[in-house]
Motif scaffolding. Structure first.
Motif, mmCIF file in Angstrom:
data_model
loop_
_atom_site.group_PDB
_atom_site.id
_atom_site.type_symbol
_atom_site.label_atom_id
_atom_site.label_comp_id
_atom_site.label_asym_id
_atom_site.label_seq_id
_atom_site.Cartn_x
_atom_site.Cartn_y
_atom_site.Cartn_z
ATOM 1 N N TRP A 62 68.449 30.429 63.205
ATOM 2 C CA TRP A 62 67.831 31.405 64.356
ATOM 3 C C TRP A 62 69.792 32.593 64.715
ATOM 4 O O TRP A 62 69.824 33.095 64.853
ATOM 5 N N TYR A 63 70.519 30.944 64.012
ATOM 6 C CA TYR A 63 72.036 31.672 64.197
ATOM 7 C C TYR A 63 72.278 33.207 63.303
ATOM 8 O O TYR A 63 73.624 33.607 63.352
ATOM 9 N N SER A 64 71.584 33.559 62.135
ATOM 10 C CA SER A 64 71.438 34.279 61.213
ATOM 11 C C SER A 64 71.210 35.820 61.885
ATOM 12 O O SER A 64 71.803 36.351 61.699
ATOM 13 N N ILE A 65 70.453 35.820 62.997
ATOM 14 C CA ILE A 65 70.866 36.753 63.318
ATOM 15 C C ILE A 65 72.363 37.306 64.177
ATOM 16 O O ILE A 65 72.432 38.724 64.317
ATOM 17 N N PRO A 66 73.070 36.484 65.185
ATOM 18 C CA PRO A 66 73.911 36.553 65.981
ATOM 19 C C PRO A 66 75.346 37.330 64.542
ATOM 20 O O PRO A 66 75.580 37.815 64.607
ATOM 21 N N ILE A 67 74.953 35.499 63.812
ATOM 22 C CA ILE A 67 75.610 36.358 62.359
ATOM 23 C C ILE A 67 75.709 38.102 61.833
ATOM 24 O O ILE A 67 76.254 38.912 61.553
ATOM 25 N N ILE A 69 74.904 40.720 63.884
ATOM 26 C CA ILE A 69 75.075 41.589 64.384
ATOM 27 C C ILE A 69 76.605 41.854 63.906
ATOM 28 O O ILE A 69 77.295 42.711 63.695
ATOM 29 N N GLY A 70 77.010 40.569 64.067
ATOM 30 C CA GLY A 70 78.969 40.324 63.755
ATOM 31 C C GLY A 70 79.659 41.136 62.397
ATOM 32 O O GLY A 70 80.432 41.699 61.771
ATOM 33 N N ILE A 206 65.661 31.970 69.173
ATOM 34 C CA ILE A 206 66.664 32.513 69.592
ATOM 35 C C ILE A 206 67.192 31.434 70.759
ATOM 36 O O ILE A 206 65.837 31.473 71.850
ATOM 37 N N PHE A 222 79.547 33.141 58.574
ATOM 38 C CA PHE A 222 79.422 35.035 58.901
ATOM 39 C C PHE A 222 80.892 35.145 57.360
ATOM 40 O O PHE A 222 80.357 36.210 56.904
ATOM 41 N N SER A 266 70.191 44.362 58.191
ATOM 42 C CA SER A 266 69.202 44.307 59.437
ATOM 43 C C SER A 266 67.852 43.764 59.065
ATOM 44 O O SER A 266 66.769 41.993 59.532
ATOM 45 N N TYR A 273 64.432 35.283 58.931
ATOM 46 C CA TYR A 273 64.202 34.644 60.030
ATOM 47 C C TYR A 273 62.978 34.170 60.745
ATOM 48 O O TYR A 273 62.901 33.426 60.579
#
Length: 608
Positions: A62-67, A69-70, A206, A222, A266, A273
């Motif tokens: 699930w960390y792939s989503i905020p990564i 976004i970065g 998430i 990242f 995106s 995910y």
């Protein structure tokens, strides 16, 4: 078939210099040629994030989503920054020109050297990733992926040697087909998720706690995801390839590329995910997503086919940008001048061929393994990113044009994020990128040595008005002879035309042949004195060299020019050459580099 005929078939007939304007690109073709690298990285950017997260657990996906976004924030900063670079430096050169103009010579050379290596890696990574897509669909070809990759590089090299517009015309269709294919995949996948056709329990929600997760690992993921941004700078390097107004067209093309890249990256990250995709060595993430959404049907093979095509043809970004960067470096005398020469099809063919050979060597060295190439590839991009943004900051602070505070802020954000990514790479993947710390200083050192050579040559060739030139009194011509033949007769006749004194020289391996040659010569040419040299070790070069040394000293004392005239017969067919000693050629090479004499060859052509 002759070499010239084969060349014409592969590359096409030569173009006139006046046709150069017809080789410029419009926005749609430029998007295909110069954005294919950045767009294609969507096919492996998400996968690189998941590979790192998989070292903890699938729960961490699930960390792939905020990564992601970065990564998109960084993409936005880079697009805005490079738009400013395009308008500020409309003649191309990108990070190299910006860094050299604002930060100094060495930062510019670091940026230029990084990008040269990066474009070689662009070709190697893109073609290797494309080969992976092919072998994912056809597993039986997996053992032949290095051979397939090398053949694909050869194909793209030939395509680029045919000219910019021709390669753009070929590339446009696969690039836009790929964009359509991924938009179709993302659209259908999102629709199936929205309508409940895909189970909601395939992924970790998430915010789920992940035992063992660390900031170090997240930063590493990242930095791996930032591989999706490679190729963003290519448009700023290739502004001269655009039709007028070049800067405006290049900036608009860059914006279009950024929007498409953001949507595709995106969408693929979200689908990977939601579907709970786990990276596999034998199958790519995009292949798994397509298989889940469509099954192994015609649409699946359409997705894989277009992905393989774009990944392979993404190498074309390197082929478009590398020669232009090489031109800038060669113009400043940091690399050989041969990179300034346009080929038959008005492209910089020496740069294209060099890039093709270097990328094939890299593919063989790394056995086509994308995950081993990508860290070097990405760090090679972010060093120039950081330097170019820093250079623009210095420019705005120095010049302070209208709206400079906004421009400064954009470049400052871009520089800080790019520098952060570089630091993350060296912190989290040092074992994979340490070689950058060796080859970059070596490249910069080589650049300086090449420039020093050109400056030394220029100084020696420059004419100084007040300097008196040496006035010579005559010309002594030495003619090495191997016997009494028409070739020798032809050479002696020419020597008499250009020389005040003609000295034929014969090297004998034994006393009998020396005596016979002297007797025959007196009967044949009694008016020309023959000098005979005895060589007890059967060497032609050494006794001739000693004789020429003595003649050189005498010529210098008497202000005479010394010319060594080498008789040479030319066979009717090339293969006949191997049947004859090439002593004349060897002597010519030796004298050119060892002696301060004029070396002339007089050919005598055989008719059968």
């Amino acid at each position: 078939m002759s070499i010239s005929m084969l060349k014409k078939i592969l590359i096409g007939k030569p173009l006139k210099t006046s046709e150069l304007g017809e080789q410029k690109l419009n926005k749609l073709k430029a998007l295909a040629v110069l954005s294919s690298d950045a767009l294609s990285s969507v096919a492996y950017g998400t996968e690189q994030i998941l590979i790192v997260l998989a070292t903890i657990n699938v729960v961490a996906f699930w960390y792939s989503i905020p990564i992601a976004i970065g990564v998109l924030v960084l993409l936005t900063a880079l697009i805005l920054s490079y738009r400013q670079i395009i308008y500020a430096y409309p003649h191309g050169g990108g990070a190299y020109i910006v860094s050299r103009s604002n930060l100094g010579e060495n930062p510019g050379l670091i940026a230029g050297g990084s990008l040269l290596v990066d474009y070689i890696l662009t070709v190697a990574v893109s073609v290797s990733a494309g080969t992976d897509a092919i072998t994912s669909a056809f597993p039986g070809l997996h053992n032949f992926k290095v051979i397939i990759a090398c053949l694909l590089v050869v194909f793209i090299t030939i395509l680029n040697l045919r000219g910019v517009t021709e390669s753009a015309s070929v590339l446009a269709y696969p690039v836009y087909l790929f964009v359509f294919a991924l938009l179709l995949l993302i659209g259908v996948g999102t629709w199936k998720i929205a309508t409940g056709q895909v189970p909601a329990d395939l992924h970790t929600p998430i915010g789920t706690a992940v035992p063992g997760i660390s900031l170090f690992l997240l930063l590493r993921a990242f930095s791996s995801g930032c591989s999706a941004l490679t190729g963003v700078e290519a448009i700023s390097n290739a502004v001269p390839n655009f039709k007028e107004p070049a800067a405006k067209n290049a900036a608009n093309t860059l914006l279009m590329m950024g929007v498409i890249l953001a949507i595709l990256f995106s969408g693929i990250t979200f689908l990977a995910y939601w579907l709970g995709i786990v990276p596999k060595a034998e199958e790519t993430v995009v292949s798994q997503i397509a298989s889940e959404i469509f099954g192994r049907n015609l649409l699946y093979y359409f997705i894989q086919g277009t992905t393989a095509l774009i990944l392979v043809l993404a190498a074309n970004t390197g082929f478009s940008a590398f020669p232009l960067l090489a031109v800038n470096l060669a113009s400043d005398k940091y690399i050989p001048r041969m990179f300034l020469i346009r080929g038959d099809r008005l492209g910089y063919s020496n740069g294209i061929i060099t890039l093709g050979i270097a990328s094939i060597m890299l593919i063989i060295a790394f056995r086509g393994e994308v995950e081993h190439l990508i860290p070097l590839y990405a760090v090679g991009v972010f060093i120039p990113f950081t330097l170019s943004q820093s250079g623009m900051i210095v420019k705005w602070l120095r010049e302070k044009p209208a709206g400079w505070l906004y421009k400064l802020t954009v470049n400052l954000i871009g520089a800080l994020i790019s520098l952060t990514v570089v630091i993350i790479f060296f912190t989290t993947k040092f074992s994979q990128v340490w070689s950058v710390l060796i080859f970059l200083p070596v490249i910069v050192f080589v650049f300086h040595r090449i420039k020093h050579h050109y400056e030394a040559v220029g100084e020696q060739l420059r004419i100084h008005p007040n300097e008196e030139s040496l006035k010579l009194e005559g010309n002594v011509v030495i003619v090495p002879v191997a016997g009494i033949t028409k070739v020798v007769e032809n050479s002696l006749n020419y020597a008499r035309l250009i020389g005040d004194t003609v000295i034929p020289v014969y090297v004998a391996f034994d006393r009998e042949s020396e005596k016979r040659m002297e007797e025959k010569w007196k009967e044949w040419k009694p008016d020309i004195r023959l000098v005979t040299l005895y060589s007890q070790y059967r060497s032609i070069m050494k006794p001739l060299a000693r004789f020429i040394d003595l003649a050189e000293e005498k010529a210098a004392e008497n202000k005479y020019t010394l010319t060594v005239l080498i008789p040479q017969f030319i066979t009717k067919k090339r293969w006949h050459d191997i049947l004859h000693n090439q002593s004349g050629l060897l002597l010519r090479l030796y004298l050119l580099y060892q002696k301060n004499v004029i070396v002339t060859t007089v050919p005598y052509r055989l008719k059968k």
